[in-house]
Design a protein around this motif. Structure first.
Motif, PDB file in Angstrom:
ATOM      1  N   ASP A 238       7.517   5.200   1.426  1.00  0.00           N
ATOM      2  CA  ASP A 238       8.209   4.027   0.898  1.00  0.00           C
ATOM      3  C   ASP A 238       8.624   3.036   1.984  1.00  0.00           C
ATOM      4  O   ASP A 238       8.408   1.826   1.852  1.00  0.00           O
ATOM      5  N   GLY A 239       9.235   3.543   3.063  1.00  0.00           N
ATOM      6  CA  GLY A 239       9.723   2.660   4.115  1.00  0.00           C
ATOM      7  C   GLY A 239       8.604   1.915   4.821  1.00  0.00           C
ATOM      8  O   GLY A 239       8.722   0.722   5.116  1.00  0.00           O
ATOM      9  N   PHE A 240       7.517   2.617   5.092  1.00  0.00           N
ATOM     10  CA  PHE A 240       6.381   1.996   5.779  1.00  0.00           C
ATOM     11  C   PHE A 240       5.723   0.970   4.871  1.00  0.00           C
ATOM     12  O   PHE A 240       5.360  -0.125   5.304  1.00  0.00           O
ATOM     13  N   ALA A 241       5.601   1.301   3.583  1.00  0.00           N
ATOM     14  CA  ALA A 241       5.022   0.362   2.626  1.00  0.00           C
ATOM     15  C   ALA A 241       5.866  -0.899   2.534  1.00  0.00           C
ATOM     16  O   ALA A 241       5.343  -2.025   2.504  1.00  0.00           O
ATOM     17  N   ALA A 242       7.184  -0.729   2.504  1.00  0.00           N
ATOM     18  CA  ALA A 242       8.078  -1.888   2.427  1.00  0.00           C
ATOM     19  C   ALA A 242       7.940  -2.772   3.663  1.00  0.00           C
ATOM     20  O   ALA A 242       7.944  -4.010   3.564  1.00  0.00           O
ATOM     21  N   ALA A 243       7.814  -2.155   4.838  1.00  0.00           N
ATOM     22  CA  ALA A 243       7.671  -2.923   6.074  1.00  0.00           C
ATOM     23  C   ALA A 243       6.372  -3.713   6.078  1.00  0.00           C
ATOM     24  O   ALA A 243       6.354  -4.910   6.411  1.00  0.00           O
ATOM     25  N   LEU A 244       5.268  -3.073   5.704  1.00  0.00           N
ATOM     26  CA  LEU A 244       3.984  -3.767   5.692  1.00  0.00           C
ATOM     27  C   LEU A 244       3.987  -4.930   4.708  1.00  0.00           C
ATOM     28  O   LEU A 244       3.449  -6.002   4.988  1.00  0.00           O
ATOM     29  N   ALA A 245       4.592  -4.699   3.548  1.00  0.00           N
ATOM     30  CA  ALA A 245       4.660  -5.768   2.549  1.00  0.00           C
ATOM     31  C   ALA A 245       5.503  -6.932   3.057  1.00  0.00           C
ATOM     32  O   ALA A 245       5.169  -8.108   2.837  1.00  0.00           O
ATOM     33  N   GLU A 246       6.591  -6.620   3.736  1.00  0.00           N
ATOM     34  CA  GLU A 246       7.442  -7.681   4.291  1.00  0.00           C
ATOM     35  C   GLU A 246       6.685  -8.480   5.343  1.00  0.00           C
ATOM     36  O   GLU A 246       6.736  -9.720   5.347  1.00  0.00           O
TER      37      GLU A 246
END
Length: 292
Positions: A238-246
């Motif tokens: 979740d955290g890595f996905a959120a960072a990439l999306a940001e």
């Protein structure tokens, strides 16, 4: 002597290769967390020394005799500020004469969350009193090879960047520039905005993936939340996905574009295009597989 931190990483190894084209191996120090992973470098005559960002009490001694240090940023952003302050402090105490630091493009104005730790490190270096060169690297073209197989399989490259331009270049281009800045008598205390010659969009990346694979690949632009959910659905934490999306969403404003051509000026040749990087990686890999 010239030293490179993170010397067994993807960028570090390319920098060392470029340095060895410009100076003798006995003038190069590879600073690494695990010296066992650098046996090949030692075999070339490069001095290999242990250097762990998380062991600040053991960072000064490996810098003995080092005059110019390429400080490659940590790969753990949540711990980066403390790690980086420790490295800067050690360099100052060891008498290093130049710190060249790999920052992020337009760090002073970049809204991507990743930029804050780079801004803090730039401030720490400036305050240290050690002469410096800030290498504000743009995105690596190779970033867009991650997930390329899935994009080709589904005929769609996902992102949230819209038509935002990205002045990316091959990792080897940035590595060569770092070697130039370390070895040439350039004026200290300079900031270099380093980026590819021509900006591209994610539609251009999709087109290159299609050309390399012989299949139709289109760019599908999603809201940041939608892209994040797609990445989580593909199995990313979740955290890595959120960072990439940001990162992708904030790049829509063009913060990753730069028209200065400082990078190609340093290396004395045009930077590698995204199309060339994709074709080199995917078509080259396919040809190598067919030859086996």
């Amino acid at each position: 002597m010239f030293a490179v931190t993170g010397a067994t990483g993807q960028l570090g190894r390319l920098v060392l290769a470029a340095l060895l084209q410009r100076t003798a191996a006995n003038q190069v120090v590879a600073l690494v967390r695990d010296p066992a992973k650098a046996a090949d470098l030692a075999g070339q005559g490069v001095a290999v020394r242990p250097f762990d960002y998380d062991a600040p009490e053991r960072l000064v001694e490996p810098l003995a005799g080092v005059t110019r240090l390429l400080f490659i940023s940590s790969d753990t952003p949540d711990q980066r500020i403390a790690q980086h302050r420790a490295v800067v402090d050690a360099a100052a105490r060891a008498g290093v004469e130049l710190i060249a630091y790999t920052s992020i493009i337009h760090a002073d104005a970049n809204p991507i969350s990743l930029a804050e730790s780079h801004r803090e490190t730039e401030r720490a270096i400036a305050a240290s009193g050690v002469p410096y060169a800030i290498l504000r690297n743009g995105w690596y073209n190779e970033n867009y090879l991650i997930g390329a197989e899935a994009a080709i399989a589904h005929g769609a490259l996902l992102g949230s960047t819209g038509d935002g331009g990205i002045s990316g270049a091959a990792r080897a281009d940035y590595a060569e520039a770092a070697a130039v800045i370390l070895t040439e008598p350039l004026a200290p205390n300079r900031v270099y905005e380093l980026a590819g010659d021509e900006a591209f969009t994610l539609s251009d990346v999709a087109a290159a993936l299609g050309e390399a694979s012989g299949r139709t690949v289109e760019y599908r632009d999603l809201p940041e939340s939608g892209y994040r959910e797609a990445l989580i659905g593909a199995g990313l934490p979740d955290g890595f996905a959120a960072a990439l999306a940001e990162y992708s969403a904030k790049a829509a404003g063009g913060i990753l574009a730069d028209g200065s051509r400082t990078l190609s000026g340093l290396i004395g040749r045009p930077t590698e295009t995204i199309r060339a990087t994709v074709l080199r990686a995917l078509v080259g890999a396919s040809a190598a597989g067919a030859a086996r």
